[in-house]
Write a protein that holds these residues in place. Sequence first.
Motif, PDB file in Angstrom:
ATOM      1  N   THR A   1       0.816  -1.224   0.000  1.00 39.75           N
ATOM      2  CA  THR A   1       0.000   0.000   0.000  1.00 39.75           C
ATOM      3  C   THR A   1       0.848   1.271   0.000  1.00 39.75           C
ATOM      4  OG1 THR A   1      -0.196  -0.210   2.406  1.00 39.75           O
ATOM      5  CG2 THR A   1      -2.045  -1.013   1.101  1.00 39.75           C
ATOM      6  N   PHE A   2       2.076   1.198   0.534  1.00 41.08           N
ATOM      7  CA  PHE A   2       2.911   2.407   0.565  1.00 41.08           C
ATOM      8  C   PHE A   2       3.174   2.951  -0.839  1.00 41.08           C
ATOM      9  CE2 PHE A   2       6.252  -0.563  -0.454  1.00 41.08           C
ATOM     10  CZ  PHE A   2       7.224   0.192  -1.085  1.00 41.08           C
ATOM     11  N   LEU A   3       3.096   2.080  -1.858  1.00 38.26           N
ATOM     12  CA  LEU A   3       3.355   2.523  -3.230  1.00 38.26           C
ATOM     13  C   LEU A   3       2.203   3.335  -3.826  1.00 38.26           C
ATOM     14  CD1 LEU A   3       4.881  -0.717  -4.856  1.00 38.26           C
ATOM     15  CD2 LEU A   3       6.087   1.462  -4.520  1.00 38.26           C
ATOM     16  N   ARG A   4       1.014   3.264  -3.195  1.00 39.49           N
ATOM     17  CA  ARG A   4      -0.190   3.815  -3.816  1.00 39.49           C
ATOM     18  C   ARG A   4      -0.082   5.305  -4.108  1.00 39.49           C
ATOM     19  NH1 ARG A   4      -3.145   5.620  -6.556  1.00 39.49           N
ATOM     20  NH2 ARG A   4      -5.410   5.513  -6.749  1.00 39.49           N
ATOM     21  N   THR A   5       0.548   6.054  -3.226  1.00 34.81           N
ATOM     22  CA  THR A   5       0.590   7.511  -3.418  1.00 34.81           C
ATOM     23  C   THR A   5       1.910   7.983  -4.029  1.00 34.81           C
ATOM     24  OG1 THR A   5       1.384   7.823  -1.161  1.00 34.81           O
ATOM     25  CG2 THR A   5      -1.005   7.961  -1.510  1.00 34.81           C
ATOM     26  N   ILE A   6       2.777   7.046  -4.431  1.00 31.22           N
ATOM     27  CA  ILE A   6       4.052   7.460  -5.022  1.00 31.22           C
ATOM     28  C   ILE A   6       3.874   7.612  -6.532  1.00 31.22           C
ATOM     29  CG2 ILE A   6       6.468   6.816  -5.395  1.00 31.22           C
ATOM     30  CD1 ILE A   6       6.378   5.392  -2.671  1.00 31.22           C
ATOM     31  N   PRO A   7       4.112   8.826  -7.055  1.00 25.70           N
ATOM     32  CA  PRO A   7       3.762   9.110  -8.456  1.00 25.70           C
ATOM     33  C   PRO A   7       4.850   8.692  -9.433  1.00 25.70           C
ATOM     34  CG  PRO A   7       4.610  11.074  -7.419  1.00 25.70           C
ATOM     35  CD  PRO A   7       4.682   9.987  -6.386  1.00 25.70           C
ATOM     36  N   GLY A   8       5.009   7.400  -9.630  1.00 20.69           N
ATOM     37  CA  GLY A   8       6.059   6.986 -10.554  1.00 20.69           C
ATOM     38  C   GLY A   8       5.859   5.563 -10.987  1.00 20.69           C
ATOM     39  N   SER A   9       6.911   4.999 -11.592  1.00 17.74           N
ATOM     40  CA  SER A   9       6.851   3.608 -12.038  1.00 17.74           C
ATOM     41  C   SER A   9       7.822   2.776 -11.202  1.00 17.74           C
ATOM     42  CB  SER A   9       7.208   3.526 -13.522  1.00 17.74           C
ATOM     43  OG  SER A   9       8.493   4.085 -13.742  1.00 17.74           O
ATOM     44  N   ILE A  10       7.697   1.458 -11.330  1.00 21.39           N
ATOM     45  CA  ILE A  10       8.462   0.545 -10.481  1.00 21.39           C
ATOM     46  C   ILE A  10       9.974   0.662 -10.693  1.00 21.39           C
ATOM     47  CG2 ILE A  10       8.962  -1.926 -10.154  1.00 21.39           C
ATOM     48  CD1 ILE A  10       6.555  -0.904  -8.527  1.00 21.39           C
ATOM     49  N   GLY A  11      10.384   0.898 -11.950  1.00 24.16           N
ATOM     50  CA  GLY A  11      11.814   1.088 -12.195  1.00 24.16           C
ATOM     51  C   GLY A  11      12.362   2.245 -11.365  1.00 24.16           C
ATOM     52  N   GLY A  12      11.617   3.346 -11.362  1.00 19.91           N
ATOM     53  CA  GLY A  12      12.016   4.516 -10.568  1.00 19.91           C
ATOM     54  C   GLY A  12      11.969   4.244  -9.080  1.00 19.91           C
ATOM     55  N   ALA A  13      10.975   3.468  -8.649  1.00 21.56           N
ATOM     56  CA  ALA A  13      10.841   3.157  -7.217  1.00 21.56           C
ATOM     57  C   ALA A  13      12.054   2.371  -6.716  1.00 21.56           C
ATOM     58  CB  ALA A  13       9.554   2.371  -6.959  1.00 21.56           C
ATOM     59  N   VAL A  14      12.520   1.427  -7.546  1.00 18.50           N
ATOM     60  CA  VAL A  14      13.707   0.646  -7.170  1.00 18.50           C
ATOM     61  C   VAL A  14      14.942   1.539  -7.212  1.00 18.50           C
ATOM     62  CG1 VAL A  14      15.234  -1.267  -7.860  1.00 18.50           C
ATOM     63  CG2 VAL A  14      12.735  -1.566  -7.907  1.00 18.50           C
ATOM     64  N   ARG A  15      15.062   2.303  -8.291  1.00 17.85           N
ATOM     65  CA  ARG A  15      16.239   3.168  -8.477  1.00 17.85           C
ATOM     66  C   ARG A  15      16.387   4.162  -7.317  1.00 17.85           C
ATOM     67  NH1 ARG A  15      20.138   4.867  -8.656  1.00 17.85           N
ATOM     68  NH2 ARG A  15      21.407   6.048 -10.120  1.00 17.85           N
ATOM     69  N   MET A  16      15.250   4.723  -6.873  1.00 21.04           N
ATOM     70  CA  MET A  16      15.282   5.764  -5.833  1.00 21.04           C
ATOM     71  C   MET A  16      14.990   5.207  -4.437  1.00 21.04           C
ATOM     72  SD  MET A  16      16.009   8.640  -7.225  1.00 21.04           S
ATOM     73  CE  MET A  16      15.585   9.714  -5.855  1.00 21.04           C
ATOM     74  N   ASN A  17      14.782   3.887  -4.335  1.00 22.99           N
ATOM     75  CA  ASN A  17      14.340   3.307  -3.065  1.00 22.99           C
ATOM     76  C   ASN A  17      13.193   4.149  -2.494  1.00 22.99           C
ATOM     77  OD1 ASN A  17      14.096   1.668  -0.829  1.00 22.99           O
ATOM     78  ND2 ASN A  17      15.796   2.611   0.269  1.00 22.99           N
ATOM     79  N   ALA A  18      12.175   4.323  -3.331  1.00 21.50           N
ATOM     80  CA  ALA A  18      11.041   5.175  -2.972  1.00 21.50           C
ATOM     81  C   ALA A  18      10.346   4.643  -1.726  1.00 21.50           C
ATOM     82  CB  ALA A  18      10.049   5.216  -4.136  1.00 21.50           C
ATOM     83  N   GLY A  19       9.768   5.566  -0.961  1.00 17.70           N
ATOM     84  CA  GLY A  19       9.060   5.137   0.240  1.00 17.70           C
ATOM     85  C   GLY A  19       8.174   6.218   0.800  1.00 17.70           C
ATOM     86  N   CYS A  20       7.248   5.797   1.643  1.00 18.38           N
ATOM     87  CA  CYS A  20       6.479   6.722   2.466  1.00 18.38           C
ATOM     88  C   CYS A  20       5.787   5.914   3.554  1.00 18.38           C
ATOM     89  CB  CYS A  20       5.475   7.535   1.641  1.00 18.38           C
ATOM     90  SG  CYS A  20       4.278   6.564   0.771  1.00 18.38           S
ATOM     91  N   TYR A  21       5.223   6.622   4.527  1.00 23.43           N
ATOM     92  CA  TYR A  21       4.578   5.972   5.686  1.00 23.43           C
ATOM     93  C   TYR A  21       5.533   4.998   6.389  1.00 23.43           C
ATOM     94  CZ  TYR A  21       0.606   7.779   3.101  1.00 23.43           C
ATOM     95  OH  TYR A  21      -0.226   8.598   2.404  1.00 23.43           O
ATOM     96  N   GLY A  22       6.836   5.311   6.364  1.00 24.33           N
ATOM     97  CA  GLY A  22       7.789   4.462   7.078  1.00 24.33           C
ATOM     98  C   GLY A  22       8.157   3.180   6.348  1.00 24.33           C
ATOM     99  N   SER A  23       7.629   2.974   5.125  1.00 23.36           N
ATOM    100  CA  SER A  23       7.990   1.789   4.345  1.00 23.36           C
ATOM    101  C   SER A  23       8.807   2.200   3.125  1.00 23.36           C
ATOM    102  CB  SER A  23       6.735   1.060   3.851  1.00 23.36           C
ATOM    103  OG  SER A  23       6.072   0.437   4.908  1.00 23.36           O
ATOM    104  N   TYR A  24       9.759   1.340   2.770  1.00 24.96           N
ATOM    105  CA  TYR A  24      10.632   1.616   1.624  1.00 24.96           C
ATOM    106  C   TYR A  24      10.631   0.439   0.676  1.00 24.96           C
ATOM    107  CZ  TYR A  24      12.098   5.690   4.080  1.00 24.96           C
ATOM    108  OH  TYR A  24      12.072   6.913   4.690  1.00 24.96           O
ATOM    109  N   THR A  25      10.896   0.716  -0.575  1.00 24.01           N
ATOM    110  CA  THR A  25      10.983  -0.332  -1.593  1.00 24.01           C
ATOM    111  C   THR A  25      11.928  -1.444  -1.137  1.00 24.01           C
ATOM    112  OG1 THR A  25      10.588   1.359  -3.274  1.00 24.01           O
ATOM    113  CG2 THR A  25      11.487  -0.736  -4.036  1.00 24.01           C
TER     114      THR A  25
END
Length: 305
Positions: free
Chosen positions: A114-138
């Motif tokens: 669910t932490f990915l729901r509000t992140i405005p990007g694609s999975i490649g970017g999420a891995v590249r940037m270790n995207a996260g929110c609500y205390g959870s990270y890729t």
Amino acid sequence: MSGMPTPRGKLTPKRPLSELTWLRVGGPADYLFQPADLEDLQSFLRELPTDREVFPMGVGSNLIVRDGGLRAAVIRLGRGFNGIEIDGGQVTAGAAALDAHVARKAADAGLDLTFLRTIPGSIGGAVRMNAGCYGSYTADYFVEAQAVTRAGELVTLTADDLKFQYRQSELPQGAVLVSATFAPPAGDPEQLHARMIDQLAKRDASQPTKDRSAGSTFRNPAGFSSTGLADDVHDLKAWKVIQDAGMKGAILGGAQMSPKHANFLINTGEATAADLEGLGEEVRKKVYDSSGITLQWEIMRIGEK
């Protein structure tokens, strides 16, 4: 296109990148390549002259392309790279799959991304940037990724290979992520969907989601812990130090620090990349002068001024 491969996908010379980024700024790339499929991407990278730079681009949600553009072959994955598969307790998503789609599809299967729901990007970017929110990270749910190297080989990358840190990872030079696999915790589908609806409502209340922005502009200054990964409970927030420095709502040309959320840099309509980056640098200077804190950019800035 002398010296360039002739792929089955779409290869466009001198392609302006402004319309491919959320901030809608940026000059042309030497080439934009949209591969037809995995084999097309592999052969393109194999045949691409070795002196040509490669820049993999996601949906451009976290990017300022400078006004002079990019002396590179920009690779943008689309159809053929956006599948989402659920197998047992694991989710494998193509690099072009949108974070929000992956979160929803996982929730349908009773898996909590669910932490990915509000992140405005694609999975490649999420891995590249270790995207996260609500205390959870890729990185917390990451199993492995597949990437095509600059030489055109398909390789599997582990978390050790990627060396995840707060808002960053290390990808081999010129490599293009093509998919990633996650092992999320289980949850009740109804509760997971309800949580995502709640997260979206909170985000829309506190962030300028209707404006042209690229998400958070600067990393939270306290975003480092002993593990190198942050947790989001730090009191020291980027928006707070920007507000304290008197830069909330600040304007330079067509760029503005959002009056709604001080850590969002927005294009009010006619901004150049120079306006946006210049305002960001002004904010960094003012914050340093007022608090001694050096803010780190979270938005990637690439290309020539």
